[in-house]
Write a protein that holds these residues in place. Structure first.
Motif, mmCIF file in Angstrom:
data_model
loop_
_atom_site.group_PDB
_atom_site.id
_atom_site.type_symbol
_atom_site.label_atom_id
_atom_site.label_comp_id
_atom_site.label_asym_id
_atom_site.label_seq_id
_atom_site.Cartn_x
_atom_site.Cartn_y
_atom_site.Cartn_z
ATOM 1 N N ALA A 283 -12.959 5.062 25.666
ATOM 2 C CA ALA A 283 -13.127 5.428 24.248
ATOM 3 C C ALA A 283 -14.382 4.759 23.672
ATOM 4 O O ALA A 283 -15.101 5.358 22.873
ATOM 5 C CB ALA A 283 -11.884 5.026 23.448
ATOM 6 N N MET A 284 -14.657 3.535 24.122
ATOM 7 C CA MET A 284 -15.851 2.845 23.611
ATOM 8 C C MET A 284 -17.130 3.478 24.153
ATOM 9 O O MET A 284 -18.162 3.468 23.484
ATOM 10 C CB MET A 284 -15.793 1.353 23.939
ATOM 11 C CG MET A 284 -14.728 0.623 23.109
ATOM 12 S SD MET A 284 -14.761 -1.170 23.254
ATOM 13 C CE MET A 284 -14.456 -1.391 24.990
ATOM 14 N N ALA A 285 -17.076 4.043 25.357
ATOM 15 C CA ALA A 285 -18.246 4.767 25.891
ATOM 16 C C ALA A 285 -18.522 5.980 25.003
ATOM 17 O O ALA A 285 -19.677 6.273 24.659
ATOM 18 C CB ALA A 285 -17.999 5.193 27.335
ATOM 19 N N ALA A 286 -17.454 6.673 24.590
ATOM 20 C CA ALA A 286 -17.619 7.822 23.690
ATOM 21 C C ALA A 286 -18.158 7.361 22.333
ATOM 22 O O ALA A 286 -18.989 8.031 21.714
ATOM 23 C CB ALA A 286 -16.285 8.549 23.522
ATOM 24 N N LEU A 287 -17.699 6.194 21.889
ATOM 25 C CA LEU A 287 -18.183 5.657 20.601
ATOM 26 C C LEU A 287 -19.676 5.311 20.682
ATOM 27 O O LEU A 287 -20.441 5.628 19.772
ATOM 28 C CB LEU A 287 -17.365 4.405 20.224
ATOM 29 C CG LEU A 287 -17.825 3.661 18.976
ATOM 30 C CD1 LEU A 287 -17.689 4.530 17.718
ATOM 31 C CD2 LEU A 287 -17.040 2.359 18.793
ATOM 32 N N ARG A 288 -20.093 4.671 21.786
ATOM 33 C CA ARG A 288 -21.520 4.322 21.943
ATOM 34 C C ARG A 288 -22.371 5.582 21.883
ATOM 35 O O ARG A 288 -23.413 5.616 21.243
ATOM 36 C CB ARG A 288 -21.757 3.627 23.296
ATOM 37 C CG ARG A 288 -21.376 2.164 23.314
ATOM 38 C CD ARG A 288 -22.006 1.454 24.503
ATOM 39 N NE ARG A 288 -21.611 2.039 25.764
ATOM 40 C CZ ARG A 288 -20.559 1.666 26.496
ATOM 41 N NH1 ARG A 288 -19.803 0.665 26.075
ATOM 42 N NH2 ARG A 288 -20.285 2.244 27.634
ATOM 43 N N GLU A 289 -21.884 6.617 22.543
ATOM 44 C CA GLU A 289 -22.630 7.872 22.600
ATOM 45 C C GLU A 289 -22.713 8.485 21.186
ATOM 46 O O GLU A 289 -23.751 8.947 20.752
ATOM 47 C CB GLU A 289 -21.892 8.795 23.580
ATOM 48 C CG GLU A 289 -22.666 9.996 24.061
ATOM 49 C CD GLU A 289 -22.288 11.216 23.249
ATOM 50 O OE1 GLU A 289 -23.193 12.003 22.941
ATOM 51 O OE2 GLU A 289 -21.101 11.358 22.906
ATOM 52 N N ARG A 290 -21.610 8.405 20.441
ATOM 53 C CA ARG A 290 -21.585 8.961 19.077
ATOM 54 C C ARG A 290 -22.494 8.174 18.135
ATOM 55 O O ARG A 290 -23.226 8.742 17.337
ATOM 56 C CB ARG A 290 -20.130 8.934 18.542
ATOM 57 C CG ARG A 290 -19.966 9.499 17.165
ATOM 58 C CD ARG A 290 -20.231 11.000 17.150
ATOM 59 N NE ARG A 290 -20.240 11.541 15.807
ATOM 60 C CZ ARG A 290 -21.348 11.779 15.089
ATOM 61 N NH1 ARG A 290 -22.544 11.519 15.598
ATOM 62 N NH2 ARG A 290 -21.273 12.292 13.866
ATOM 63 N N LEU A 291 -22.456 6.849 18.279
ATOM 64 C CA LEU A 291 -23.285 6.001 17.400
ATOM 65 C C LEU A 291 -24.770 6.256 17.655
ATOM 66 O O LEU A 291 -25.582 6.183 16.732
ATOM 67 C CB LEU A 291 -22.971 4.510 17.642
ATOM 68 C CG LEU A 291 -21.602 4.024 17.159
ATOM 69 C CD1 LEU A 291 -21.364 2.591 17.621
ATOM 70 C CD2 LEU A 291 -21.476 4.125 15.639
ATOM 71 N N ALA A 292 -25.111 6.534 18.903
ATOM 72 C CA ALA A 292 -26.520 6.777 19.231
ATOM 73 C C ALA A 292 -27.041 8.026 18.541
ATOM 74 O O ALA A 292 -28.241 8.187 18.352
ATOM 75 C CB ALA A 292 -26.671 6.917 20.750
ATOM 76 N N ARG A 293 -26.121 8.920 18.118
ATOM 77 C CA ARG A 293 -26.530 10.158 17.462
ATOM 78 C C ARG A 293 -26.434 10.080 15.934
ATOM 79 O O ARG A 293 -26.712 11.047 15.246
ATOM 80 C CB ARG A 293 -25.688 11.337 17.969
ATOM 81 C CG ARG A 293 -26.018 11.716 19.413
ATOM 82 C CD ARG A 293 -25.316 12.988 19.844
ATOM 83 N NE ARG A 293 -23.883 12.795 20.065
ATOM 84 C CZ ARG A 293 -22.926 13.259 19.284
ATOM 85 N NH1 ARG A 293 -23.203 13.941 18.208
ATOM 86 N NH2 ARG A 293 -21.644 13.047 19.567
ATOM 87 N N LEU A 294 -25.988 8.951 15.415
ATOM 88 C CA LEU A 294 -25.833 8.855 13.945
ATOM 89 C C LEU A 294 -27.169 8.535 13.280
ATOM 90 O O LEU A 294 -27.959 7.778 13.835
ATOM 91 C CB LEU A 294 -24.827 7.763 13.589
ATOM 92 C CG LEU A 294 -23.343 8.137 13.587
ATOM 93 C CD1 LEU A 294 -22.531 6.938 13.076
ATOM 94 C CD2 LEU A 294 -23.060 9.362 12.726
#
Ligand code: IMP
Length: 195
Positions: free
Chosen positions: A184-195
């Motif tokens: 889940a944190m890998a998905a979060l890192r990926e999402r944050l990189a797009r914010l």
């Protein structure tokens, strides 16, 4: 060159009162371009049938209270044991506090199917109040006895698929490689990189 240069440091609040979770988040988010600040505030978890509902409602409630600046994340997790029809699932925190590991091992006495999975839902609350859910799963099995002294919660009674050690016998990076929260944190890192 980082795309964040010139934007200034962005801050993500992590809301948790669980020391084990806070350590795992800090390790997994250490290299990102966001500053992660822990908020040890507590929030009332609703009773619901799914982690999605609990994580989503908790984040919305916290946003409505206005006490934690956005963006913030919180996580709801649980251990789902096949041979117990998914118990303790959304009740994992309460079950851990009441009967603990030994109680789970006792409930599993005589049960042949020892498959289980850990599930994580991270709720990311964005400025404006939109909530996005990020999921992670880790399949595994319940051993016959507790093993290891690391980690937290049910770690000594869970062996992730593809390994022979319990989570409590792994260091934080090894656990993250397999774990529900790591995914889940890998998905979060990926999402944050797009914010
Ligand atoms: P909550 O997500 O804070 O509601 O907690 C769920 C409960 O599940 C915790 O109190 C732990 O007992 C258990 N749990 C959640 N994640 C883990 C984990 O990574 N390892 C071991 N136990 C966990």
């Amino acid at each position: 060159m980082s795309g964040d240069q010139g934007k200034g440091e962005r801050v993500l609040r992590l809301v948790t009162s669980n020391e084990g979770k806070a350590r795992e988040f800090a390790a997994a988010l250490a290299g990102i371009s966001w500053k992660v600040e822990r908020v040890a505030s507590t929030y009332e978890e609703i009773q619901a049938d799914t982690l999605d509902e609990v994580a989503d409602a908790s984040a919305r409630q916290l946003f409505a209270e206005g006490t934690v600046p956005t963006p913030f994340v919180l996580e709801d997790a649980g251990l789902f044991i096949d041979g117990l029809n998914g118990f303790p699932g959304v009740y994992s925190a309460y079950v851990f506090q009441t009967i603990g590991h030994q109680g789970i091992l006792r409930l599993m006495e005589g049960i042949r199917d020892r498959d289980a999975s850990f599930e994580s839902r991270i709720a990311l609350c964005l400025p404006g109040g939109d909530v996005e859910l990020l999921s992670g799963t880790c399949p595994g099995t319940i051993p016959r006895a507790m093993r290891g002294s690391g980690g937290f919660g049910f770690d000594p009674v869970f062996i992730p698929e593809g390994d022979y050690r319990t989570f409590a016998e792994m260091n934080i990076a090894e656990k993250e490689e397999h774990s529900h929260r790591g995914n889940a944190m890998a998905a979060l890192r990926e999402r944050l990189a797009r914010l």
